[in-house]
Design a protein around this motif. Sequence first.
Motif, PDB file in Angstrom:
ATOM      1  N   TRP A  48      41.656  26.194 -28.897  1.00 25.06           N
ATOM      2  CA  TRP A  48      40.772  25.037 -28.951  1.00 25.06           C
ATOM      3  C   TRP A  48      40.271  24.666 -27.561  1.00 25.06           C
ATOM      4  N   LYS A  49      41.117  24.796 -26.548  1.00 23.90           N
ATOM      5  CA  LYS A  49      40.762  24.407 -25.182  1.00 23.90           C
ATOM      6  C   LYS A  49      40.294  25.599 -24.347  1.00 23.90           C
ATOM      7  N   LYS A  50      39.765  26.618 -24.985  1.00 25.16           N
ATOM      8  CA  LYS A  50      39.389  27.827 -24.257  1.00 25.16           C
ATOM      9  C   LYS A  50      38.337  27.546 -23.181  1.00 25.16           C
ATOM     10  N   ALA A  51      37.390  26.680 -23.469  1.00 27.27           N
ATOM     11  CA  ALA A  51      36.338  26.373 -22.488  1.00 27.27           C
ATOM     12  C   ALA A  51      36.937  25.740 -21.230  1.00 27.27           C
ATOM     13  N   ALA A  52      37.863  24.788 -21.423  1.00 30.02           N
ATOM     14  CA  ALA A  52      38.520  24.161 -20.270  1.00 30.02           C
ATOM     15  C   ALA A  52      39.384  25.163 -19.515  1.00 30.02           C
ATOM     16  N   LEU A  53      40.033  26.068 -20.253  1.00 33.90           N
ATOM     17  CA  LEU A  53      40.862  27.087 -19.611  1.00 33.90           C
ATOM     18  C   LEU A  53      40.003  28.052 -18.802  1.00 33.90           C
ATOM     19  N   ASN A  54      38.817  28.364 -19.310  1.00 30.06           N
ATOM     20  CA  ASN A  54      37.884  29.192 -18.544  1.00 30.06           C
ATOM     21  C   ASN A  54      37.538  28.534 -17.207  1.00 30.06           C
ATOM     22  N   PHE A  59      49.551  37.756 -11.688  1.00 28.21           N
ATOM     23  CA  PHE A  59      50.363  36.615 -12.095  1.00 28.21           C
ATOM     24  C   PHE A  59      50.349  36.441 -13.620  1.00 28.21           C
ATOM     25  N   LEU A  60      49.304  36.938 -14.253  1.00 27.99           N
ATOM     26  CA  LEU A  60      49.075  36.660 -15.672  1.00 27.99           C
ATOM     27  C   LEU A  60      49.325  37.859 -16.576  1.00 27.99           C
ATOM     28  N   LYS A  61      49.835  38.962 -16.036  1.00 28.92           N
ATOM     29  CA  LYS A  61      49.910  40.196 -16.817  1.00 28.92           C
ATOM     30  C   LYS A  61      50.841  40.080 -18.022  1.00 28.92           C
ATOM     31  N   PHE A  62      51.953  39.370 -17.890  1.00 31.08           N
ATOM     32  CA  PHE A  62      52.869  39.233 -19.022  1.00 31.08           C
ATOM     33  C   PHE A  62      52.264  38.347 -20.107  1.00 31.08           C
ATOM     34  N   ALA A  63      51.645  37.241 -19.711  1.00 34.48           N
ATOM     35  CA  ALA A  63      50.994  36.368 -20.690  1.00 34.48           C
ATOM     36  C   ALA A  63      49.862  37.097 -21.399  1.00 34.48           C
ATOM     37  N   ASN A  64      49.056  37.833 -20.647  1.00 33.51           N
ATOM     38  CA  ASN A  64      47.944  38.571 -21.250  1.00 33.51           C
ATOM     39  C   ASN A  64      48.431  39.652 -22.205  1.00 33.51           C
ATOM     40  N   ALA A 101      57.131  34.114 -31.946  1.00 32.40           N
ATOM     41  CA  ALA A 101      57.739  34.296 -30.628  1.00 32.40           C
ATOM     42  C   ALA A 101      56.684  34.615 -29.573  1.00 32.40           C
ATOM     43  N   ALA A 102      55.745  35.507 -29.917  1.00 34.43           N
ATOM     44  CA  ALA A 102      54.691  35.863 -28.963  1.00 34.43           C
ATOM     45  C   ALA A 102      53.801  34.670 -28.653  1.00 34.43           C
ATOM     46  N   GLY A 103      53.540  33.818 -29.651  1.00 28.93           N
ATOM     47  CA  GLY A 103      52.730  32.634 -29.416  1.00 28.93           C
ATOM     48  C   GLY A 103      53.382  31.683 -28.424  1.00 28.93           C
ATOM     49  N   GLN A 104      54.699  31.536 -28.527  1.00 35.98           N
ATOM     50  CA  GLN A 104      55.404  30.663 -27.585  1.00 35.98           C
ATOM     51  C   GLN A 104      55.494  31.283 -26.201  1.00 35.98           C
ATOM     52  N   VAL A 105      55.909  32.553 -26.149  1.00 39.04           N
ATOM     53  CA  VAL A 105      56.100  33.208 -24.853  1.00 39.04           C
ATOM     54  C   VAL A 105      54.788  33.277 -24.080  1.00 39.04           C
ATOM     55  N   SER A 106      53.705  33.675 -24.750  1.00 39.78           N
ATOM     56  CA  SER A 106      52.422  33.833 -24.059  1.00 39.78           C
ATOM     57  C   SER A 106      51.933  32.513 -23.480  1.00 39.78           C
ATOM     58  N   SER A 107      52.030  31.435 -24.256  1.00 40.27           N
ATOM     59  CA  SER A 107      51.559  30.133 -23.766  1.00 40.27           C
ATOM     60  C   SER A 107      52.432  29.613 -22.624  1.00 40.27           C
ATOM     61  N   ASP A 108      53.745  29.790 -22.750  1.00 39.74           N
ATOM     62  CA  ASP A 108      54.642  29.332 -21.687  1.00 39.74           C
ATOM     63  C   ASP A 108      54.416  30.114 -20.396  1.00 39.74           C
ATOM     64  N   LEU A 109      54.227  31.422 -20.522  1.00 37.48           N
ATOM     65  CA  LEU A 109      54.008  32.246 -19.325  1.00 37.48           C
ATOM     66  C   LEU A 109      52.648  31.957 -18.693  1.00 37.48           C
ATOM     67  N   LEU A 110      51.650  31.664 -19.521  1.00 35.97           N
ATOM     68  CA  LEU A 110      50.339  31.292 -18.983  1.00 35.97           C
ATOM     69  C   LEU A 110      50.444  29.980 -18.211  1.00 35.97           C
ATOM     70  N   LEU A 111      51.124  29.008 -18.798  1.00 36.23           N
ATOM     71  CA  LEU A 111      51.321  27.721 -18.130  1.00 36.23           C
ATOM     72  C   LEU A 111      52.049  27.899 -16.799  1.00 36.23           C
ATOM     73  N   CYS A 112      53.114  28.687 -16.803  1.00 37.94           N
ATOM     74  CA  CYS A 112      53.918  28.869 -15.586  1.00 37.94           C
ATOM     75  C   CYS A 112      53.156  29.661 -14.523  1.00 37.94           C
ATOM     76  N   ALA A 113      52.335  30.630 -14.950  1.00 42.12           N
ATOM     77  CA  ALA A 113      51.555  31.399 -13.983  1.00 42.12           C
ATOM     78  C   ALA A 113      50.512  30.514 -13.297  1.00 42.12           C
ATOM     79  N   VAL A 114      49.796  29.705 -14.090  1.00 38.91           N
ATOM     80  CA  VAL A 114      48.802  28.797 -13.513  1.00 38.91           C
ATOM     81  C   VAL A 114      49.491  27.768 -12.619  1.00 38.91           C
ATOM     82  N   ALA A 115      50.639  27.248 -13.063  1.00 40.70           N
ATOM     83  CA  ALA A 115      51.389  26.288 -12.246  1.00 40.70           C
ATOM     84  C   ALA A 115      51.816  26.919 -10.926  1.00 40.70           C
TER      85      ALA A 115
END
Length: 396
Positions: A95-101, A9-14, A203-217
Motif C-alpha cells: 500500500w505504501k509503495k509510492a512512499a517507499l520509492n 544492505f537490502l539483498k536478504f529482504a529483496n 514467515a517470508a512476509g514477516q522476515v522480508s518486512s523486518d529486514l527491509l525496515l532494519c536495512a533502511v534504519a
Amino acid sequence: MPLAKMDSFLKFANFFYKALGIETYTRVSRPSVSSIWNSIVFWANMINLSVVMFAEVVYVIMAFALGKNIVEAIMVMSYIGFIFVGMSKMAFVWWKKAALNGIMQELEEIFPRNKDDQSAYQLDRYLESCSRLSFNFSLLYSVLIWTYNLFNIAEYLVYELWLQTRVVDLTLPYMMYIPWNYAGNWSYYVLLVAQIFAGLTSAAGQVSSDLLLCAVATLIIMHFDFLSRTIESRQLSGDWSKDSKFLSGTVQYHERLLALSAELNEIFGVPLLLNFLISSFVICFVGFQMTVGVPPEVLIKLLLFLVSSLSQVYLICHHGQLIADASTGIASAVCNQNWSYADVRYRRALAFIIARSQKPAYLKATVFMQITRVSMTELLQLSYKFFALLRTMYAK
C-alpha cells in the motif's frame, strides 16, 4: 576491495520479497519490471494463506463453542497471530509503495559512491553488521518454519518407518477446520502442500518486512553517525562566510535525515503497532502451551517459536534504540566541536541545532509507541499479564 552498493544492505529482504512475488520499491538504478509470473505467485500465495487462516479461525470458534480442544485452540490462535502479522506487513508495504520509492530514491542520492566517501562513512562496518543480523534472523525463521512444516512428517518417518517403535498417523502441520476426513486419501497431500506454502508465505512476509525496515534504519543511522563525526572534527576558521556555508549544509543534511526517519515511521508505523500487540498475545499463548504439559519434542517446537518471536521484537527494538542514539549524538557532536574560535553568529546558530537534536528521531509504532529497548521490557510485561490471566482462567 570492490565498492559496496546500496542493494548490498537490502539483498536478504529483496530475496524474500522476490520469493513472494512482490516488488517493494523502484529507484533510478532499479526500474520497475512488470511480471505476470510475479503477480501469479503473489496472489496464489495470498489466497492460499487467507484460506488457511480462515480454516484456523473456524477451528478456534468451534473449539470454544463446543468446549473441546481448548489447549489446541490456544495454540492455533498463535498460528493465526503469526499469519496476521505477516499479511499485515505485506499489505502495508504494498500500500505504501509510492512512499517507499521516495525513501529509496532519497537514500540512493546521498549514498556514498566512491572509495574515499565509503571509507569516511565507515560503510563496511555498517554493512557487515546489517548482513550478519539479516543472515542470522533469516536462518532462525527458516529453521522455525521448516521445523513446523516437516515436524509431523519427520515423526512418521523416524518412529514408524525407521525405528518402528510406535504408530504415528500422518497429520497436518497446523490444526484447522476441515469438513471431511482427509486421512488416507489424496486430499491429505493437497492440504499438506497448502499448509506448507501458507507457513512459508507468512514467515517470508514477516522476515522480508523486518529486514527491509532494519536495512533502511541502518542506512539512516550510518548517515547520522557520519554527520556527528563531521561536525565534531570540523576545524572552524572563524570566518563567518566560510563557516556559515558549512553550518547551512549541516542543517540541510540533518533535516533530510529527520525527514527520512519520519517517512520510515509513516510506512511501518501501523504494521509495527500490530506486530507488537499481536506478538504479546503470541508469546503469551506459546508460553501457556509450554506450561500445560507437552511431550519433549513438542516443547522443542514451542521453544523455537518463542525464541523466534522474541528475537523478532528485539531486532526491531534494537534498531529503534540505535536510531534514537544516533540522532541525539548530533547534540554531543556540536558541543564537542571547537566552536570557541567561531564567529558569535555561528555560536548562536549552534544553539538551535542542539535544541533540535534534543528531540530524538524515534522509530515509532504510530503515535502510541516510541520503539527502543525499553519497549522490549514493556512487551514482556504485557505478555506476562496475559499469560497469568490465561493460566487463571484455565485453572478454573
